[in-house]
Write a protein that holds these residues in place. Structure first.
Motif, short mmCIF file in Angstrom:
data_model
loop_
_atom_site.label_atom_id
_atom_site.label_comp_id
_atom_site.label_asym_id
_atom_site.label_seq_id
_atom_site.Cartn_x
_atom_site.Cartn_y
_atom_site.Cartn_z
N VAL A 64 1.76 14.30 2.27
CA VAL A 64 2.94 13.70 1.67
C VAL A 64 2.99 14.29 0.31
O VAL A 64 2.07 14.34 -0.42
N PHE A 65 4.17 14.52 -0.12
CA PHE A 65 4.68 14.89 -1.45
C PHE A 65 5.37 13.75 -2.13
O PHE A 65 6.32 13.23 -1.91
N VAL A 66 4.38 13.22 -3.50
CA VAL A 66 4.78 12.47 -4.09
C VAL A 66 5.52 13.05 -5.49
O VAL A 66 4.87 13.73 -6.34
N ALA A 67 6.91 12.98 -5.61
CA ALA A 67 7.53 14.00 -6.45
C ALA A 67 7.97 13.28 -7.62
O ALA A 67 8.26 11.91 -7.97
N ALA A 95 -5.49 2.31 -2.85
CA ALA A 95 -5.24 1.03 -1.93
C ALA A 95 -4.50 1.09 -0.62
O ALA A 95 -4.74 0.45 0.07
N SER A 96 -3.79 2.16 -0.80
CA SER A 96 -3.05 2.29 0.63
C SER A 96 -3.83 3.19 1.63
O SER A 96 -3.21 3.46 2.59
N ILE A 101 -6.07 13.22 -2.57
CA ILE A 101 -5.18 13.19 -3.77
C ILE A 101 -5.10 14.69 -4.58
O ILE A 101 -6.16 14.72 -5.18
N PHE A 102 -3.94 15.13 -4.61
CA PHE A 102 -3.82 16.39 -5.54
C PHE A 102 -2.97 16.25 -6.47
O PHE A 102 -1.75 16.23 -6.34
N LEU A 103 -3.37 16.07 -7.82
CA LEU A 103 -2.41 15.83 -9.02
C LEU A 103 -2.27 17.16 -9.61
O LEU A 103 -3.03 17.77 -10.08
N ALA A 233 3.43 4.63 5.49
CA ALA A 233 3.80 6.03 5.31
C ALA A 233 2.79 6.76 4.46
O ALA A 233 2.86 8.11 4.37
N LEU A 234 1.83 6.30 3.94
CA LEU A 234 0.92 7.01 2.99
C LEU A 234 -0.70 7.04 3.79
O LEU A 234 -1.30 7.85 3.49
N LYS A 235 -0.93 5.80 4.41
CA LYS A 235 -2.20 5.75 4.89
C LYS A 235 -2.76 7.03 5.77
O LYS A 235 -2.14 7.64 6.54
#
Length: 917
Positions: A64-67, A95-96, A101-103, A233-235
């Motif tokens: 998932v891309f968090v923009a 929490a999700s 997670i790639f920052l 959508a994130l889990k």
């Protein structure tokens, strides 16, 4: 005859066999060397991209891309973001139930201690499932040495480093991704290989751009923070966080999709791994050589086959080959470059054509036809040209000429050039002929301007003369050196000449008044001979007049002033220097004194100026300088320095140049200029003067005092640079820095020691002091109760209500407020009762005069009694001996400050002297 002979020679030189051998050699060389040719690579890359388009794929949805999009930037309002935002994001993602997670954010620079601590804590809570980017980059553009930029140590302790470089090909496109590299001697994966969960950390792989970016689940970071993104959508998905906003410029060119965000490239690379689409290429050179050889044999052995049939066969082979390459790329992930085979096929068709048609003769025929057409075209261009075009030979006779050239030179073809041309052209041609005789192998060119009087007007022309050598392979060397072809092009530049003259004039004059502008005035000053008396005049209250009467009336006023000066100094040099400043340069040989000259100039403006039908009185200031009083080229600056002095002296209308005043002004301007960089270069520093409680003798706090260590002038007194900072507007930046630095120092002090910081009246009025105090306390960690702001009464005299509201808000947060220098200003009892104060500081001028002066002593007694009645603490400044300290203690003063207790000192030294360290 010459043309037919040349054609025959060319035909003999380019025979059928020669063309055949050349084509075969190129066909055999292409498979070996073609892959390194830019054209071939470009064709192959375009075909690869087309095949990606023909067979699109959908992303797995596992990443998932968090923009960080424009919506997110607008919601936060600042960039770079505080790191606490990323900390909050990590907590929500963890929490999700997400996986990795790639920052994709650069954390290599320190932020505030608090912000870095919040992010480090969030990384620790995430359980080590966060990837942070490291970047390998060249240390210098001209060096091959690289260095690695990595996140700061506190962040990397609870995260995994991954390489996040995006490598571009020579044409600027991103087509591949690395699997990993060495970091401190250890193999380290890239973000894509880590997200794709493969073990390999070396080599590079093409990205499968058939995977469509729009199928990657994408959410705005702002929506994730607001909780509007469903947990489902994130889990159990990997998350890539990075910028997509165009403002952040993390955009790269890729095949198929044009330009996409850098983090999305990492997602597509990881999807390439997840979908087992590790594309590969094979060595095609052997197969391409065999293909070329088969084509050569087939062409030579099929001379009887029609050319149309061969074209049909070639197109069939091309279609079948391209379909096969598409299937291999789509089904098996094999990239097949087909540019070399198709170029080889094209050469084979040319070879077949050569076997049936003599290409050598055909090329010669085409060349001869082109040559004849070119000669006809050149004659037509010369004849019809609007410019005068003349071709002449080495005998300086005209061989071709346009109609316009014939009319201008009044000459015909065959006439001698030098008998009809202008003198400037004749001289130029003769110089070029001499130069050609000295260097016959070179082209010689000259450009000359000349004028000619026609029937009714003077015209201006530009002539370009060129002499070029002529190739004569059959002529002896001496003859070859003497033969040349000449060309003369004459262009009418009359309109351009007048336009440039007008531009030159406009560049010298002020558009509004018609006087010289500053640049031209300064230039002409340097050409004046003899002594010069220079005056600079400005209109008093010009800005107020414009604001009251309007900008158009202000322009009328400037024109009226210029007209009066023009009438009085018609033979002198006049200029509008800028805005409402005018310059007058007159001869210093006049018998009048400077005083008489100034009086006469001021008298010009005793009569009101008629503006829009109304008589408006005006007054002016003058600055006057003689050329004998200053260095050449500095006369204008000297007069302006004198003008500044006249405006600074209350009631004075004019002033003559004073070198000592100019030195002070120059120093002030230099300090103002240097002050802009002084903060960044750490030239400012703080000293602290202790404040002692009279009752116990213990240290209760200190006042922060700013100092400036100038690299050239040494220590600059605050009494000198603070007024400069206030007049230039830099006081707000300096005050903000002082507040932050003082709070940071005081936060390390023991106990409840407080720090007092002076706030300029201008800083209090023009900056957001509440925000500055909040940021200083937040960044330093100093409790508000340990900070005291010292204000002088000028901070609230002109805007009492807003100032009192700000002071009340600061006190409401726990910050102390002290009234500084009490007793030397307005000191009205009326406002004292309304001010939200905690302390009253008695000015040192009272303290120094109170011993042996009963009157001063009684004034102090009254002030201290008044302060106590208002529940204010009292601080006595400038205490220098025991008698003063004892007197203040007896009067009820709680705190003392002065040389008796300690001079201003560094924080550590002050604490050591007080017995704390």
């Amino acid at each position: 005859m010459r043309d037919r002979k040349a054609a025959g020679d060319l035909s003999n030189g380019i025979s059928t066999i020669t063309v055949r051998l050349l084509l075969i050699a190129v066909m055999l060389a292409l498979p070996i060397f073609g892959s390194g040719i830019g054209l071939v690579q470009g064709i192959d890359n375009s075909l690869f991209a087309k095949r990606f388009q023909w067979a699109p794929r959908t992303a797995t949805g596992n990443i998932v891309f968090v923009a960080i999009d424009k919506h997110s930037l607008d919601a936060v309002g600042t960039w770079p973001w505080p790191r606490s935002i990323y900390a909050t994001l990590l907590d929500k993602l963890t929490a999700s139930g997400v996986k990795d997670i790639f920052l994709d954010v650069d954390f290599s620079a320190l932020s505030s201690v608090k912000e870095d601590g919040l992010l480090a804590a969030a990384l620790a809570r995430s359980g080590g499932g966060v990837l942070l980017p490291v970047f390998r980059q060249q240390e210098m553009a001209s060096s091959s040495e690289t260095s690695v930029t990595r996140p700061i140590s506190p962040l990397l302790q609870n995260a995994w480093p991954v390489f996040a470089n995006v490598a571009m090909d020579a044409d600027g496109f991103v087509r591949r991704f690395d699997l990993g590299s060495q970091l401190d001697g250890n193999p380290t994966q890239t973000a894509a290989s880590a997200l794709g969960r493969i073990v390999s950390s070396s080599g590079s792989v093409p990205i499968d751009f058939s995977i469509r970016p729009e199928t990657v689940p994408t959410f705005s970071l702002s929506d994730v923070l607001n909780g509007t993104v469903p947990t489902a959508a994130l889990k159990d998905r990997s998350i890539v966080v990075g910028s997509s906003a165009a403002e952040l410029k993390d955009i790269f060119a890729v095949p198929v999709y044009g330009a996409i965000a850098g983090p999305l490239i990492h997602v597509l690379a990881a999807e390439t791994v997840l979908q087992n689409r590790l594309l590969r290429m094979v060595d095609q050179a052997p197969l391409e050589l065999i293909f070329a050889a088969l084509l050569i044999v087939a062409v030579i052995r099929s001379r009887a086959t029609g050319i149309v049939t061969m074209m049909a066969v070639g197109l069939t082979v091309l279609a079948a080959g391209e379909m096969g390459a598409f299937l291999l790329q789509w089904r098996h992930g094999i990239l097949v470059g087909t540019a070399v085979p198709w170029l080889t096929l094209l050469l084979a068709w040319m070879l077949a054509l050569n076997e049936r048609v003599d290409l050598g003769r055909m090329l010669v025929a085409i060349a001869n036809t082109e040559a004849r057409n070119t000669r006809r075209l050149m004659r037509r261009i010369i004849a019809d040209s609007s410019d005068g075009v003349v071709a002449f030979d080495s005998d300086l006779r005209i061989v071709e000429a346009s109609e316009s050239a014939k009319a201008l030179l009044q000459s015909e073809i065959g006439a001698p050039l030098l008998g009809s041309a202008a003198t400037a052209i004749i001289d130029s041609v003769r110089r070029l002929v001499s130069a050609y005789d000295a260097e016959p192998g070179k082209v010689h060119t000259a450009l000359v301007d000349f004028s000619s009087t026609g029937a009714s007007r003077l015209s201006h022309y530009e002539a370009s003369v060129t002499i070029s050598p002529i190739e004569q392979p059959d002529a002896p060397p001496t003859a070859a050196r003497s033969r040349f072809a000449g060309c003369l092009i004459i262009r009418d530049i009359t309109a351009r000449y007048h336009y440039e003259e007008r531009l030159k004039r406009l560049s010298e004059l002020d558009e509004l008044t018609g006087l010289f502008n500053r640049r031209e005035f300064a230039s002409r000053l340097t050409t004046l001979e003899g002594g010069t008396l220079l005056s600079v005049l400005d209109i008093e209250r010009f800005s107020s007049l414009c604001a009251t009467l309007g900008r158009d009336v202000g322009d009328e006023l400037l024109k009226a002033v210029a007209a009066r000066l023009g009438n009085a100094f018609a033979d002198d040099l006049l200029a509008r220097l800028d805005r409402d400043h005018f310059g007058i340069a007159t001869s210093a040989a006049d018998a009048r004194s400077i005083e008489d000259f100034a009086d006469g100039l001021l008298a010009l403006f005793e009569e009101p100026v008629l503006l829009s039908g109304a008589a408006v009185p005006i007054s002016v200031h003058l600055g006057i300088a003689r050329s004998d009083d200053t260095a050449p080229g500095a006369l204008l600056n000297a007069a302006e320095s004198a003008l500044d002095a006249a405006k600074a002296a209350k009631g004075r209308r004019w002033s003559s140049f004073d070198p000592s005043t100019a030195v002070r002004q120059a120093r002030s301007r230099r300090l103002e200029r240097d002050m802009r960089d002084a903060l960044g270069k750490r030239q400012f520093f703080l000293l602290f003067q202790p404040q002692i409680e009279f009752a116990t003798g213990r240290l209760v706090g200190a006042e922060a005092l700013i100092r400036w260590d100038h690299p050239e002038f040494g220590m600059i007194s605050p009494t000198e640079f603070i007024p400069i900072a206030e007049s230039s507007g830099l006081i707000c930046d300096i005050g903000r820095w002082t507040l932050l630095e003082a709070c940071t120092e005081a936060a390390a002090w023991p106990g409840e020691l407080s720090v007092a910081v002076n706030v300029s009246a201008l800083q209090f009025e023009q900056s957001n002091i509440e925000t500055d105090v909040k940021e200083a306390l937040s960044s330093s960690g100093l409790p508000p109760s340990r900070l005291c702001l010292e204000l002088t009464e000028s901070a609230f005299l002109n805007r009492a209500e807003p100032s009192i509201a700000i002071m009340s808000a600061l006190r409401g947060k726990g910050v102390g407020i002290a009234l500084d220098d009490f007793g030397i200003g307005y000191s009205s009892m009326a406002y004292l009762a309304d001010l939200p104060l905690d302390k009253l500081k008695i000015d040192q001028s009272f303290v120094r005069r109170m011993i042996g002066n009963p009157t001063i002593l009684e004034i102090l007694r009254a002030i201290i009694s008044l302060a106590h009645g208002l529940n204010l603490q009292v601080v006595g400044e400038g205490v220098e001996d025991e008698l003063e300290a004892e007197a203040l203690r007896r009067l009820g003063c709680e705190t003392g400050q002065g040389y008796l207790f300690g001079r201003p000192n560094r924080s550590i030294r002050m604490l050591q002297l007080a017995g704390f360290r």
